[in-house]
Design a protein around this motif. Structure first.
Motif, short mmCIF file in Angstrom:
data_model
loop_
_atom_site.label_atom_id
_atom_site.label_comp_id
_atom_site.label_asym_id
_atom_site.label_seq_id
_atom_site.Cartn_x
_atom_site.Cartn_y
_atom_site.Cartn_z
N UNK A 70 0.84 -1.21 0.00
CA UNK A 70 0.00 0.00 0.00
C UNK A 70 0.87 1.25 0.00
N UNK A 71 1.96 1.24 0.77
CA UNK A 71 2.85 2.39 0.83
C UNK A 71 3.54 2.61 -0.52
N UNK A 72 3.94 1.52 -1.17
CA UNK A 72 4.60 1.65 -2.47
C UNK A 72 3.63 2.20 -3.53
N UNK A 73 2.39 1.80 -3.45
CA UNK A 73 1.42 2.30 -4.43
C UNK A 73 1.07 3.75 -4.18
N UNK A 74 1.28 4.23 -2.97
CA UNK A 74 0.95 5.62 -2.65
C UNK A 74 2.07 6.59 -3.07
#
Length: 70
Positions: free
Chosen positions: A65-69
């Motif tokens: 989720x952090x990488x996609x953000x």
């Protein structure tokens, strides 16, 4: 909207311990295995980086989720 942020090392350790404990509690819930065995299985799974361990799966989900953000 999720936002990627830097996290303090102490918080990472705290979250890892929380995920290990939650995984052991979920595995022991409605199970005949005692909590001690579930905790040992969770720790061994985390040490082997096994995706079946709750703590590893949760860590990978948070990182995804952090990488996609970003």
């Amino acid at each position: 909207v999720p936002k990627a942020v830097d996290v303090a090392p102490a918080r990472r350790v705290d979250l890892a311990l929380r995920y290990v404990c939650n995984g052991a509690l979920e595995a022991a819930h409605k199970s005949k295995k005692p909590i001690e065995e579930c905790l040992a299985d969770e720790i061994l799974g985390a040490a082997k980086n096994d995706m079946n361990a709750f703590s590893v799966a949760k860590k990978e989900e948070v990182e995804r989720v952090a990488a996609s953000a970003r």
